[in-house]
Write an enzyme that holds these catalytic residues in place. Structure first.
Site, short mmCIF file in Angstrom:
data_model
loop_
_atom_site.label_atom_id
_atom_site.label_comp_id
_atom_site.label_asym_id
_atom_site.label_seq_id
_atom_site.Cartn_x
_atom_site.Cartn_y
_atom_site.Cartn_z
CE LYS A 202 -3.57 2.19 2.79
NZ LYS A 202 -4.52 2.04 3.88
CD GLU A 208 9.19 -5.93 7.39
OE1 GLU A 208 8.95 -4.79 6.88
OE2 GLU A 208 8.94 -6.21 8.57
N GLY A 263 -4.91 -2.03 5.07
CA GLY A 263 -4.06 -3.14 4.61
C GLY A 263 -4.69 -4.49 4.86
NE ARG A 264 -6.48 -4.13 10.99
CZ ARG A 264 -5.83 -2.98 11.13
NH1 ARG A 264 -4.68 -2.78 10.50
NH2 ARG A 264 -6.33 -2.02 11.87
CD GLU A 349 -1.83 -4.65 11.49
OE1 GLU A 349 -0.65 -5.02 11.56
OE2 GLU A 349 -2.37 -4.37 10.40
CG HIS A 380 -4.38 -36.05 16.93
ND1 HIS A 380 -4.47 -37.25 17.60
CD2 HIS A 380 -5.42 -36.03 16.04
CE1 HIS A 380 -5.49 -37.95 17.12
NE2 HIS A 380 -6.09 -37.22 16.18
CE LYS A 509 5.66 -0.97 10.17
NZ LYS A 509 4.73 -0.23 9.31
O1 F6P Z 1 2.14 -4.36 9.95
C1 F6P Z 1 1.78 -3.05 9.72
C2 F6P Z 1 1.26 -2.84 8.34
O2 F6P Z 1 1.08 -1.47 8.16
C3 F6P Z 1 -0.04 -3.59 8.05
O3 F6P Z 1 -1.15 -2.96 8.53
C4 F6P Z 1 0.02 -3.70 6.58
O4 F6P Z 1 -0.89 -4.64 6.11
C5 F6P Z 1 1.46 -4.09 6.38
O5 F6P Z 1 2.15 -3.31 7.34
C6 F6P Z 1 2.03 -3.87 5.01
O6 F6P Z 1 1.95 -2.54 4.59
P1 F6P Z 1 2.15 -2.12 3.09
O7 F6P Z 1 1.10 -2.75 2.27
O8 F6P Z 1 2.10 -0.63 3.08
O9 F6P Z 1 3.51 -2.62 2.64
#
Ligand code: F6P
Length: 545
Positions: A202, A208, A263-264, A349, A380, A509
């Protein structure tokens, strides 16, 4: 006030056994079940195995009315800026509003943009899947790699796994973890001539994802030496056009979404492109239609018949009155094996918050710890604790009636296990019954029976919901996911928190960014507490030049 009435009611009911509730009311299962149909699919929500009576439900729904739940639902659908800490509307529902009825954000109808991106997804996925979109040596795409994390990963992974029976020739892969092992293991399986990377973020700033994207591009260029062809092998899904362009992706191959999609909650947006490429646009649209059916139900059904409302209010009941701290999600379908992992972000979240909208601290426990595993594996592993542990853990059993793989006796066994678990958790097994059984076996002395019998006793009275689906189809999956989205919303409203921000992930972060250069710094770290300094120095001893 319903809250006071609920507290008093809780005192009266907290020790009542569901066994007795069923014995006293033969209509209980029908009374506490709701069915929702959508085309040939359906969902039955059986919440009869909960520690509630009609009075409980009346009080809970009265409480919901006092908190103006209906008005809040309407405000979300209408596009009000209900994410107040980020001043944003929350409109994942607009993404599946396939009738196209206008939805306004700041006076602008967002539906034309939504429809345009869907058309772009349809056209692109059909070009790739049909072999019209070619890699740099003229070969069709065989493998798609979604690079994203959190909401830009968990939804697409879960759905592509759940809809495997609908997938075509294209293999879908996912890289999320910044651990280099993730990208290294995935690229080992790829041919640079036939792979397509979707950089899904987003913000297009997430450490990452940007690191994995850069490594994917380096890997690809090392093999191809064709920088002018990056555009055929890299596309982007983002709200950040500038950053996408700077990365080197042709913005003609950028799929847009908007800040009013959390995002979620974004698998319904272009973040679902990997789903589309895996199963095809038509099935993706079916997924949207399933969610749309649940949206309509949530918006229009009376609270008494409203599945997400009932589920959310049961969540309030167990969290805030019984003080249950966790909630298990147990799907009896192997294709849903990533469902609990997906729900962890959606629920935790969203509702892992301790401050209310007005800035004051909450006075009751909020979001439960969500966990689970596909049945029967969980049985199990951890069901022992659900049956006989000291915690009461409300659990959702998801039970699709039909299987995609009717292999011999497997499905009947799976179903019998699912039903048996909810029965056992509810009924339990009394000390007296256990003792009588042991006596009848005639193998143990009376004193041995006294010691052994408590171990074999089940209190029961452990609450469960059973969510029955016809089958795991794109439509029923859409209904199921939207059900949980709205359940989380209901709980958030009742707690008065903002379910749509996630400030809690920020501090880690920021600190990680500060620590990164210290790992290769010439001198020992001393700016932190003693433990943190020592850990940095341990890593530094391996990394510093
Ligand atoms: O973990 C925090 C967060 O902002 C989530 O809410 C989101 O889904 C994820 O990082 C990834 O964010 P982006 O789509 O901006 O890379």
């Amino acid at each position: 006030m319903s809250l006071e009435a609920l507290k008093q009611h809780y005192e009266q009911i907290k020790n009542v056994h569901m066994r007795d509730m069923f014995a006293q009311d033969h209509n209980r299962a029908a009374k506490f079940s709701v069915r929702l149909d959508s085309e040939s699919d359906f969902m039955v929500f059986d919440y009869s195995k909960n520690r509630v009576t009609e009075e409980t439900m009346n009080l809970l729904l009265r409480f919901a009315r006092e908190k103006q739940l209906n008005e809040h639902i309407e405000a979300m659908f209408r596009g009000d800026a209900i994410n107040t800490t980020e001043k944003r509307a929350v409109l994942h529902t607009a993404l599946r509003n396939l009738t196209g009825t206008p939805v306004l954000v700041d006076g602008k109808n967002v539906m034309p943009d939504v429809m345009a991106v869907l058309a772009h997804m349809r056209e692109f996925s059909s070009a790739v899947r049909s072999g019209r979109w070619l890699g740099y040596t003229g070969k069709p795409i065989t493998d798609v790699v979604n690079i994203g994390i959190g909401g830009s990963d968990l939804g697409p992974v879960m759905v592509t796994e759940a809809l495997k029976p609908y997938s075509g020739q294209i293999r879908a892969h996912f890289v999320s973890n910044v651990d280099g092992t993730h990208i290294a293991e995935v690229t080992k399986k790829l041919n640079p001539e036939t792979c397509l990377f979707i950089i899904s973020s987003k913000t297009f700033t997430t450490q990452e994802t940007m690191t994995n994207a850069a490594s994917a591009r380096s890997w690809w260029l090392d093999h191809t030496h064709a920088p002018e062809m990056v555009k055929r092998h890299f596309v982007a899904v983002s709200t950040n056009t500038k950053a996408v362009r700077e990365f080197g992706i042709d913005t003609a191959n950028m799929f847009e979404f908007w800040d009013w999609v959390g995002g979620r909650y974004s698998l319904w947006s272009a973040i679902g492109l990997s789903i589309c490429l895996s199963v095809g646009y038509e099935w993706f649209e079916e997924l949207l239609r399933g969610a749309e059916a649940m949206d309509r139900h949530f918006r229009t059904a009376p609270l008494e018949q409203n599945i997400p409302v009932l589920m959310g209010m049961l969540g309030i009941w167990y969290n805030d009155f019984f003080h249950c701290e966790s909630h298990a999600v147990l799907p009896y379908d192997q294709y849903l094996h990533r469902f609990a992992a997906y729900l962890q972000q959606l629920d935790m979240e969203s509702n892992g918050k301790h401050i209310r909208l007005d800035g004051s601290p909450v006075e009751v426990p909020t979001g439960a710890v969500v966990w689970g595993e596909a049945g029967t594996n969980g049985q199990h592993a951890f069901y022992q604790l659900i049956h006989q542990g000291t915690h009461v853990i409300p659990a959702d059993f998801v039970m699709p009636l039909e299987t995609h793989n009717p292999v011999g006796p497997h499905h009947a066994m799976l179903m019998s296990n699912c039903i048996a678990q909810t029965e056992a958790l509810m009924v339990g097994k009394s000390l007296e019954t256990v003792k009588a059984e042991l006596r009848a076996e005639g193998k143990l002395s009376a004193s041995e029976i006294e010691v052994l019998a408590p171990h074999k006793t089940f209190d029961g009275n452990r609450p469960t919901n059973t969510i029955v689906l016809r089958k795991v189809t794109p439509r029923s999956l859409g209904m199921l996911i939207a059900l949980y989205e709205h359940k989380v919303f209901v709980e958030g409203i009742m707690w008065g928190i903002n379910s749509f921000d996630q400030w809690g992930v920020e501090l880690g972060k920021v600190l990680a960014k500060a620590i990164l250069p210290e790992l290769t710094a010439p001198s020992f770290a001393h700016g932190h507490d003693a433990s943190t300094n020592a850990l940095i120095d341990l890593v530094r001893s391996k990394m510093a030049p």
